[in-house]
Design a protein around this motif. Structure first.
Motif: not given
Length: 254
Positions: A7-8, A51-52, A61-62, A127-131
Motif C-alpha cells: 500500500m505504501y 502518518a500514513f 481511513g475507514k 489507492p490507499e496512500y493516495a487517499a
C-alpha cells in the motif's frame, strides 16, 4: 481492510540540491504551489510512513477507504450549506475563508497533480496512500481556520511547521524553516522564528488531526473545536497587523 506493505509506494530518492533549486523558484512566486510539492517530495523519503499508518488505522481511513471516498470533498465543497451555518462555526468560518481567498476546495490536490506527484496512475497503483495524501491536501485550508494562520507568507510558513507534526513530513518541516529564514532576512525586526516555532509547538500539543471528525466538526463552534483538539492560536502572530504580514516576501517577477 487489512494493511499490506504494498500500500505504501517506494520512497523517492532524497535530493537536497533539487529541493534548494525548487525553493528559489517558489520564493519568486509564492502562488506557484507546484513548487511546494516539488520541494517536499525531494526531501521526504520515508518520513511520512508513520502518518500514513495512523491514517489507515483511524476513522478517516475507514471512511475514505471503505465507506465513502468522496465524503470529505462533498462536505467541504457544499459552500451553500456551509454559508447558512451560524457565524463562528467551523463550517461557516471555513466557507468565508475560502470565499475571501478565492480558493477551490480541491485546489491543493490539483496543484499536487500539476507538480506530477499525484497522478491518476499513482492513485490507481496506490489507492490507499493516495487517499491519505488527498485528505492531507483537502484539509490544508481547514488547518488555516483551526490554527488561525492566514495565507500571508509567515502564516503559511508557521502552518507548514504545524502540519509537519501531523504528517511527519521532513520536507514540509524543512520548507517551513527555509521560508521563515527568508522572511526574517526581509523583516529582521519581527519575531519570525518565534512565531514559526510556535507552529510546531501547537502541533505537538494538539490532538491527532489525522483522526479528527472533519465532517462532524463543521456545524460546531470553532472555539469549542479548538478547545477539544487543544489548538491554541499564536497570540504573537495574531497581534501583527495583517497589512504588515501581507507585505512580507512579496512575489517577484521571474
Amino acid at each position: 481492510m487489512e494493511f499490506r506493505e504494498d500500500m505504501y509506494p517506494p520512497a523517492q530518492p532524497v535530493r537536497p540540491l533539487h529541493a534548494i533549486k525548487t525553493f528559489m523558484v517558489f520564493m519568486r512566486d509564492k502562488e506557484d504551489t507546484r513548487q511546494v510539492f516539488n520541494f517536499i517530495n525531494a526531501l521526504n523519503g520515508t518520513s511520512v510512513r508513520p502518518a500514513f499508518d495512523r491514517f489507515f488505522e483511524g476513522p478517516n481511513g475507514k471512511l475514505l477507504l471503505e465507506k465513502d471516498p468522496q465524503a470529505l470533498l462533498r462536505a467541504f465543497d457544499d459552500r451553500e450549506t456551509l454559508r447558512q451555518l451560524p457565524i463562528g462555526t467551523v463550517g461557516r468560518t471555513y466557507a468565508d475563508f475560502m470565499d475571501r481567498e478565492g480558493l477551490d476546495t480541491d485546489g491543493v490536490s490539483q496543484a499536487n497533480k500539476e507538480a506530477g506527484f499525484f497522478t491518476d496512475e499513482f492513485a490507481r497503483d496506490y489507492p490507499e496512500y493516495a487517499a491519505f495524501i488527498w485528505m492531507m491536501n483537502l484539509t490544508h485550508d481547514l488547518y488555516h481556520v483551526l490554527t488561525g494562520y492566514n495565507r500571508d507568507s509567515l502564516g503559511e510558513a508557521a502552518l507548514l511547521n504545524f502540519s509537519a507534526v501531523m504528517s511527519c513530513s521532513r520536507g514540509t518541516r524543512a520548507l517551513s524553516w527555509l521560508a521563515a529564514a527568508r522572511i526574517k532576512s526581509e523583516a529582521p525586526g519581527l519575531p519570525i522564528f518565534k512565531i514559526n516555532a510556535y507552529g510546531r509547538k501547537m502541533g505537538l500539543e494538539a490532538k491527532d488531526l489525522l483522526k479528527a471528525d472533519w465532517i462532524g466538526m463543521l456545524e460546531r463552534p470553532l472555539r469549542e473545536v479548538r478547545e477539544e483538539l487543544n489548538i491554541v492560536p499564536d497570540p504573537v502572530y495574531a497581534a501583527l497587523p495583517q497589512e504588515r504580514l501581507l507585505a512580507l516576501v512579496a512575489p517577484q517577477a521571474a
